[in-house]
Design a protein around this motif. Structure first.
Motif, short mmCIF file in Angstrom:
data_model
loop_
_atom_site.label_atom_id
_atom_site.label_comp_id
_atom_site.label_asym_id
_atom_site.label_seq_id
_atom_site.Cartn_x
_atom_site.Cartn_y
_atom_site.Cartn_z
N PHE A 5 0.83 -1.20 0.00
CA PHE A 5 0.00 0.00 0.00
C PHE A 5 0.87 1.26 0.00
CE2 PHE A 5 -2.69 -3.23 2.07
CZ PHE A 5 -3.77 -3.20 1.21
N ASP A 6 0.44 2.24 -0.77
CA ASP A 6 1.12 3.54 -0.82
C ASP A 6 0.50 4.42 0.25
OD1 ASP A 6 2.21 5.99 -1.32
OD2 ASP A 6 1.58 6.10 -3.42
N TYR A 7 1.16 4.51 1.41
CA TYR A 7 0.57 5.23 2.53
C TYR A 7 0.55 6.73 2.29
CZ TYR A 7 0.24 0.99 5.22
OH TYR A 7 -0.12 -0.27 5.65
N SER A 8 1.41 7.23 1.43
CA SER A 8 1.35 8.65 1.06
C SER A 8 0.03 8.94 0.34
CB SER A 8 2.54 9.01 0.18
OG SER A 8 2.44 10.35 -0.26
N LEU A 9 -0.34 8.08 -0.59
CA LEU A 9 -1.61 8.24 -1.30
C LEU A 9 -2.78 8.13 -0.35
CD1 LEU A 9 -3.44 8.32 -3.84
CD2 LEU A 9 -3.11 5.84 -4.03
N ILE A 10 -2.71 7.17 0.57
CA ILE A 10 -3.79 6.97 1.54
C ILE A 10 -3.96 8.21 2.42
CG2 ILE A 10 -4.56 5.59 3.51
CD1 ILE A 10 -2.94 3.25 2.19
N ASP A 11 -2.84 8.72 2.93
CA ASP A 11 -2.90 9.88 3.82
C ASP A 11 -3.44 11.12 3.11
OD1 ASP A 11 -1.93 8.37 5.89
OD2 ASP A 11 0.16 9.00 5.65
N TRP A 12 -2.99 11.35 1.86
CA TRP A 12 -3.48 12.52 1.14
C TRP A 12 -4.96 12.37 0.77
CZ3 TRP A 12 -1.71 17.21 0.97
CH2 TRP A 12 -0.35 17.45 1.19
N SER A 13 -5.38 11.15 0.44
CA SER A 13 -6.79 10.92 0.12
C SER A 13 -7.66 11.12 1.36
CB SER A 13 -6.98 9.50 -0.42
OG SER A 13 -6.31 9.32 -1.65
N ARG A 14 -7.18 10.63 2.49
CA ARG A 14 -7.90 10.86 3.75
C ARG A 14 -7.95 12.35 4.08
NH1 ARG A 14 -5.36 7.74 8.51
NH2 ARG A 14 -7.09 8.75 9.58
N GLY A 15 -6.81 13.01 3.86
CA GLY A 15 -6.75 14.44 4.15
C GLY A 15 -7.72 15.23 3.29
N GLN A 16 -7.81 14.86 2.01
CA GLN A 16 -8.72 15.57 1.11
C GLN A 16 -10.17 15.37 1.53
OE1 GLN A 16 -10.06 14.35 -2.99
NE2 GLN A 16 -8.41 15.74 -3.57
N PHE A 17 -10.51 14.14 1.89
CA PHE A 17 -11.90 13.87 2.31
C PHE A 17 -12.21 14.58 3.63
CE2 PHE A 17 -15.51 11.51 3.94
CZ PHE A 17 -16.27 11.31 2.80
N ALA A 18 -11.24 14.55 4.57
CA ALA A 18 -11.44 15.24 5.84
C ALA A 18 -11.60 16.74 5.64
CB ALA A 18 -10.26 14.96 6.77
#
Length: 517
Positions: A5-18
């Protein structure tokens, strides 16, 4: 398994939704509560025929309209993000998650969009009673819209009323009423709605307090404060009751989140409630940075056990119990859940292989293993890093306690305001009028803290126990997500500034005198 898993992608996607969700929630709670406050004020106007109440109602309708328009815009973007940034999630649960959102669009938004035009432009064009009915329907429509969205969110926290179809790898709705009336859905809706009503009451009191301090529109301000304070006192009591019920539901169905609420690391009977605490900056467990002890805490003995299970001696599992297991209390360890989750994932793969090969025996065996272990399906993705099963305890602890403390304060504030109104001292109480203005940002902080508590406390799950956040994200280019994050941040901030400038201008102008309109 997690190294894929690309955790950078996950964190930015979570950040955008938040980011989108938190901006959206700036506008929504005010419209939810202000709708009913307007309806009450207009009801008084229709009953009394006093034109001053019409003037009061129309002013608050203007404030409502400004927030409603921008709330709709941010809400639409939020729903689109499920398809763009969380396509795996949409595939896995779209048959369930999409149903309440579709109902929200067909039923609730239809009511709002139909009658909001009558509410704003129907003055002196339709009868008083029909206009009043339209205002009430807009208020109910807004809350009905929130109902379906909160039902969808509650299902993510407590998936019920569904069955997993291994042929499509999708969850399908089996019992609609179980989804609608699950304990989590009931608690989520009632607590969120009542807290939004309370926020609106605080905003009305705060704006009215400004008028009293400026010695402008005194009758308007005093009457607005009376309605808002009564409405706020009732809804703040309901918010506390629904919050208590919500905590009980979470203790039973999301024990890790409940442990994070109180920073409870080691389970115990007669668990104390931490009234005030400061979490250490040094992890207690070197293998998990989220497990930290308290530098200081003030506790109420046995009260956490009573709050959760109405038993002062009830056992409350802590983070370590949920990770390491507790045989005495029948709590499986994270390792056991991970093993069973891996069995479920492997069984699904074997099911697909057997189906392609036409092997009915292996197909049946794989289906049986999948069914036996599906409740732990999501744990299978944490084979290499079980520590991710623990949410950010300090953040959850602080946001939860801030929300609770402010909620209690608002109840006291409403009571003080009503006492001052009763004694005829409200217009001379500069201190409490100033506090009324200060309470506006505090109300939004409490509201946002509630969502931080709810959503951070259930991490790493996008669907409790079934789908981790890392598996739900779309496989996008990380730079594209970063670009849209920055773009949304700029757009939403611009919208917020524009909304505040428009609202401040309307407040400065004050309620209009009734003329030919």
């Amino acid at each position: 398994m997690t190294e894929t898993f690309d955790y950078s992608l996950i964190d930015w996607s979570r950040g955008q939704f938040a980011l989108t969700a938190m901006y959206h929630w700036i506008f929504v709670p005010l419209t939810l509560g202000l709708g009913f406050i307007m309806a009450i004020m207009e009801t008084i106007y229709v009953r009394t025929g006093n034109p001053e109440w019409k003037r009061i109602t129309k002013f608050w309708m203007t404030i409502f309209g400004i927030n409603f328009a921008i709330g709709v815009a941010t809400g639409i973007i939020l729903e689109f993000e499920f398809g763009t940034n969380w396509s795996n999630y949409s595939w896995f649960v779209g048959d369930i998650f999409g149903a309440p959102l579709a109902i929200e669009g067909i039923m609730a938004f239809f009511i709002e969009s139909t009658f909001i035009a009558v509410m704003f432009f129907g003055w002196n064009k339709v009868s008083k009673k029909f206009h009043l009915i339209s205002t009430w329907l807009v208020a109910f429509g807004a809350s009905l819209s929130a109902l379906w969205i909160l039902v969808a969110n509650a299902w993510m926290q407590m998936p019920v009323g569904m069955k997993f179809n291994p042929d499509t790898a999708r969850n399908e709705m089996a019992h609609f009423w179980d989804v609608l009336f699950s304990p989590m859905a009931v608690s989520k809706f009632t607590h969120t709605i009542s807290s939004s009503y309370m926020l609106a009451a605080l905003v009305v009191i705060g704006i009215s307090s400004w008028f009293l301090l400026k010695k402008r529109h005194l009758v308007f301000a005093k009457r607005s404060i009376v309605v808002a304070a009564v409405f706020g006192l009732v809804t703040s009591l309901f918010t506390i009751l629904t919050g208590d019920y919500s905590a009980k539901v979470i203790a039973r169905h999301q024990p890790m989140k409940f442990a994070a609420f109180e920073g409870l690391y080691v389970g115990q009977r007669g668990a104390p409630l931490v009234a005030i605490g400061v979490v250490s900056s040094t992890p207690e467990d070197p293998n998990n940075e989220n497990i930290k002890d308290f530098v200081f805490k003030l506790e109420i003995p046995n009260f956490l056990s009573y709050m959760a299970f109405q038993d002062f001696n009830a056992f409350i599992p802590g983070v370590k119990d949920l990770m390491e297991g507790n045989e005495e209390h029948g709590i499986p360890s994270a390792a056991e859940k991970i093993t069973r989750g891996k069995l479920a994932i492997d069984a699904l793969a074997e099911y697909k292989t057997a189906k392609e090969a036409g092997d009915e025996v292996k197909l049946t065996e794989a289906k049986e293993i999948l069914d036996q272990n599906f409740q732990y399906f999501g744990y299978g993705y944490f084979v290499d890093d079980p520590s991710r099963l623990v949410p950010n305890v300090p953040l959850t602890f602080y946001s939860f306690h801030l929300m609770v403390a402010l909620g209690m304060w608002f109840l006291v504030f409403f009571a003080i305001v009503l006492l001052l109104v009763y004694k005829g001292k409200i217009s001379r109480s500069k201190f409490w009028l100033t506090i009324g203005i200060v309470n506006i940002p505090l109300a939004y902080i409490a509201s946002q803290s509630g969502w931080v508590t709810a959503e951070m406390g259930r991490q790493p799950w996008v669907i409790q126990d079934l789908m981790p956040t890392m598996t739900a994200v779309s496989r996008l280019d990380t730079n594209a997500v970063i670009t849209t994050f920055i773009l949304f941040a700029v757009i939403f901030t611009t919208l917020l500034i524009a909304e505040l400038r428009i609202m401040f201008k309307q407040i400065k102008l004050g309620p209009k005198q009734e003329g030919g309109h």
